[in-house]
Scaffold this active site. Sequence first.
Site: not given
Ligand code: AHR
Length: 520
Positions: A370, A197, A317, A269
Amino acid sequence: MGATKRALANAALIVLSFATGSAAEQPARIRIDTERVIGVVNPRLFGNFTEHLGRCIYGGIYDEGNRLSDADGFRKDVLAAVRDLNVSVLRWPGGNFVSGYHWIDGVGPKDKRPVRRDDAWGAIESNRFGTDEFLTYCERSGAEPYICINAGLGSIDEARHWVEYCNEPAHTYYADLRRANGHEQPWKVKIWGLGNEIDGPWQLGHKTAEDYAKFALEAAKAMRRADDSIELIASGSSNFRPGYDWIGWNRTVLEYLKNDIDYISLHTYIGNPENNLEQFLGAGSDIDRRIAIVDGLIRAAEEGQTTPHPIYIAFDEWNVWYRTLGKTEFEIGRKGLEERYNFEDSLAMGMFLNSFFRHANIVRLANLAQLVNVIAPIVTSRDSMFRQTIYWPLREYGRQRGNLALDALVSSPSYTYNGREIGYLDVSATYDPKTHRVFVNVLNRSVDSDIPARIDNLQGQLSPNAGVWEMDNTDLKAVNGFGDERVRPDTRTVKIDVGHNGFTYTFPKHSLTILTLELS
Ligand code: AHR
């Protein structure tokens, strides 16, 4: 409301939301044709991520001195759950953490390793878990390692030395350091990320697209000189904040690196802060769109080359994450990102994975962020662990690795999300030619309507027995806890009436279903 009234109300809703025709004349339809293959469901889609953050590593997968841990400090109960999840790829050590991490701190005798500040998350890093511990964990869990380099505050030199430490068979300085640390044989780490990122202002060592692309290009060159068999993932944009040109970032990165990378990353996310299930699950259309946009940018970068170097998307992610956000990284770090996932979050797993399956030709690697405690399917305490709601879809979809992803034709009642018309039924399908089984993965996003769908099969004859795996719960907010894994899938075999090589199945409101069909 009585059953008949409810059925009538549902039918009315379906009628209203179809563009044409009535529910009676035009039920939802799913058409399966095993000849319409999108690509192989890459086993690497079922990866996870372990970052030095909160209790993911320390107190999660690694807990020295705990009676539940083995002699190396690995939690045995967690390892069993990780194996059961069948994690294919494990990404490490970050995440934001990696942009301030120096791998050399994490090798050698544990008591001599330096304790450092972690300025990504505002924590203290003991460095007792480092490269050799991570790679040992991968070996024991059966996951393929994926190491992300420090492209924030780190150097190209340390990145190439990291490759040498892990992969060099000859007697060189770093390979001999590995040997001195107890690992004679090279670890043969194939997957390497060129930073995390870096487009985000929150990242230590954040760069402009041009500055990043130049750094990553030279890092790729140096790392490949250390081992030319490695696969490289460029840091694609994950900054979808309004006004930021995320597409421009990817365009620049692809332009510079198109001959040197194997993947470009994408992160997403999602959350449900407004407590609106249908809008929450509508985010699947954003995921589809982002994948399609990056796919297009890859094609554009390839244009004009006679033998372009193939580049795929690493969705490295993804998850639901919104309850444990904060104003600063340090505030987030303090909270530890310990999201307690409920039933509706488990539905979102199917939504992400359906999208990956529908883009199996281009999405070839993915990591749920995660693995343990930190936005994770597994939660530990000192003396116990439990599997969150999201664990089950991850595990079940994982059984389809290696299958052929099919381009199913779907029509369903629809609704509006972000100004776009999207179907209540979100569908993917895969086929296993070895066992002649078709898997139909269906998310019903409707908050209040069961949706009957006619499922037609075009190649081969359907057998009358179907397997059903279903996440269905009256309480959208139901959660699991220690000693209480009440949110689980239901599995059964049903008889289907396969007249004309098709049948009707009713997908319950807000549910996730996997139908397993056998073809003869
Ligand atoms: O997964 C949590 C965080 O989310 C990670 O460290 C980052 O890459 C993202 O913004």
